[in-house]
Design an enzyme around this catalytic site. Structure first.
Site, PDB file in Angstrom:
ATOM      1  NE  ARG A 321      -3.923   0.248   1.916  1.00  0.00           N
ATOM      2  CZ  ARG A 321      -3.829   1.382   2.601  1.00  0.00           C
ATOM      3  NH1 ARG A 321      -2.929   1.509   3.578  1.00  0.00           N
ATOM      4  NH2 ARG A 321      -4.597   2.402   2.314  1.00  0.00           N
ATOM      5  CB  CYS A 354      16.541  -4.153  -5.663  1.00  0.00           C
ATOM      6  SG  CYS A 354      17.858  -3.225  -6.446  1.00  0.00           S
ATOM      7  CD  GLU A 355      11.722  -1.553  -8.031  1.00  0.00           C
ATOM      8  OE1 GLU A 355      11.736  -0.343  -8.318  1.00  0.00           O
ATOM      9  OE2 GLU A 355      11.748  -2.474  -8.881  1.00  0.00           O
ATOM     10  CE1 TYR A 382      -8.661  -4.568  -1.245  1.00  0.00           C
ATOM     11  CE2 TYR A 382      -9.155  -3.155   0.633  1.00  0.00           C
ATOM     12  CZ  TYR A 382      -9.573  -3.886  -0.460  1.00  0.00           C
ATOM     13  OH  TYR A 382     -10.911  -3.940  -0.777  1.00  0.00           O
TER      14      TYR A 382
END
Length: 432
Positions: A321, A354-355, A382
């Site tokens: 989210r 890795c972001e 969610y």
């Protein structure tokens, strides 16, 4: 005794964070992290709030499976008498596996395939919420091929602004959902003329994480106007489905209580002469969102020139989210008493993926050290239902707490689970 946002069932006792009567650190020790933990009492309390507002009225509650589809949670709601709102064939099979009555399932979604339609008809679902004329024609053909009629509501887009995040708004003209309000009467005429279609009701769903009652009442008025027009054409509507979308407290939101909101909806329906109709609600987030947390371990503390980072073992694949919506989740320590010498610091709480978008919370003041545990709050909806295996990360385990007892309701995935359906696996050890 302090509690977490939105739920008294997660509370501090002698400085330690408990879920009901179970200390969260004991679950982290037993099952590892990341770990989703849910409170059965919180699930029940949220459902009871809806039931209190509709007592004595013809209102059925259909839990939105997409919010959290764990079989144990679905089974609990089925045992409490709920129907289900589904958006895929997989969710249909999940609901049935959990003991759902197929006749109390409504099938929503803009992209139902013919195979999904056929499966739902064969299982005897209660209603399809149809979202386009093309879908209506396809469902008619599938039903005729099976020699049956498909029970149908048309999902009407009332062009009401739910005042929520654009990615979870569904009731505006610019959204992909539903049939435009000014085209709905013609769509009902078409539906009534098709031999494979049995018109049953009308449906509306305007968005998610809605924190005021006004959009619901606006949508209801537009829906009731349309009911009057449709029935004037001789097309009877046996139910009115108001959808879901009621918000929860993540930070400082103050959404109406479910019972209070439904009391307002029914009062408005009474005033317009529709109070004795069969109404439906499709809550998801408001039943499960505040009933869960994600427990995560602090891996490293990394100071920087502009920001300090608290790197934890939960990531965007576990809790999507924040990356998707820039959503806020409160983050709380499992122990209110920091270790000796630990100084408070403002951190960005980030995961190992890795972001740069892999963050769980920005600018949080925490007293933590490597190896401490944190709870990411309001993680019942969610999160696990949208979790992925990005970076080949196994999905987390899930635990359901009931008073002093707890049950592992999903085992942590293994590497073997990740590759079992792939060709060319080679050889590997299943205990990795």
């Amino acid at each position: 005794m302090s509690t977490l946002p939105g739920s008294p069932f997660f509370h501090y006792q002698d400085g330690q964070l408990f879920v009901e009567s179970v200390p969260l650190h004991s679950l982290a020790q037993a099952y590892g992290t990341p770990l989703f933990v849910y409170s059965k009492a919180a699930l029940g309390s949220a459902l009871d709030a809806y039931l209190a507002g509709v007592q004595g009225r013809q209102v059925s509650i259909h839990y939105a499976v997409k919010a959290n589809s764990n079989l144990a949670i679905l089974r609990y709601f089925a045992q409490r008498g709920c129907g289900f709102d589904i958006v895929s064939g997989g969710e249909l099979l999940r609901a049935l596996a959990a003991g759902a009555d197929a006749a109390r399932i409504v099938f929503s979604g803009v992209g139902k395939t013919q195979d999904e339609m056929r499966l739902a008809l064969q299982k005897g679902v209660g209603c399809f919420n149809v979202e386009s004329l093309a879908e209506l024609h396809t469902l008619n053909a599938v039903a005729q091929s099976l020699g049956v009629q498909a029970p149908v509501s048309l999902r009407v887009n009332p062009d009401v602004d739910a005042q929520t995040h654009p990615y979870i708004s569904t009731g505006l003209k610019s959204n992909k959902f539903g049939i435009a309000h000014d085209q709905a009467l013609a769509a009902y005429r078409l539906a009534a003329s098709l031999p494979g279609i049995a018109v049953k009701g009308i449906d509306c769903h305007i968005g998610s994480q809605i924190t005021t009652g006004a959009p619901y009442l606006d949508a209801l008025d537009r829906l009731l106007d349309l009911v009057t027009a449709v029935e004037a054409e001789g097309i009877a509507l046996s139910h009115i489905d108001c959808g879901g979308g009621l918000g929860i407290q993540y930070q400082d939101e103050q959404p109406p209580r479910a019972g209070d909101l439904w009391a307002q909806i029914l009062t408005r329906a009474d005033a317009r002469g529709f109070g004795q109709r069969h109404f439906m609600a499709e809550p998801g987030r408001s039943l499960v969102g505040n009933a869960g947390v994600c427990v995560t371990e602090v891996l490293y503390l990394k100071p920087g020139e502009e920001r300090h980072f608290c790197i934890v073992d939960a990531a965007m694949n576990d809790l999507p989210r924040p990356a998707l919506y820039e959503a806020y989740h409160a983050i709380a320590p499992l122990s209110q008493t920091p270790a000796a010498g630990v100084q408070g610091q403002v951190y960005d709480v980030v995961g190992p993926v890795c972001e740069s978008g892999d963050w769980l919370g920005r600018e949080r003041h925490l007293h933590v050290r490597q190896g401490d545990w944190l709870a990411v709050c309001s993680a019942g909806a969610y999160c696990m239902s949208m979790a992925s295996n990005y970076n080949s990360r196994p999905r987390a385990a899930e635990v359901l707490v009931d008073g002093e007892r707890h049950e592992l309701i999903r085992a942590r995935e293994t590497f073997a689970d990740l590759v079992q359906a792939e060709a060319g696996q080679g050889s590997f050890s299943t205990n990795q």
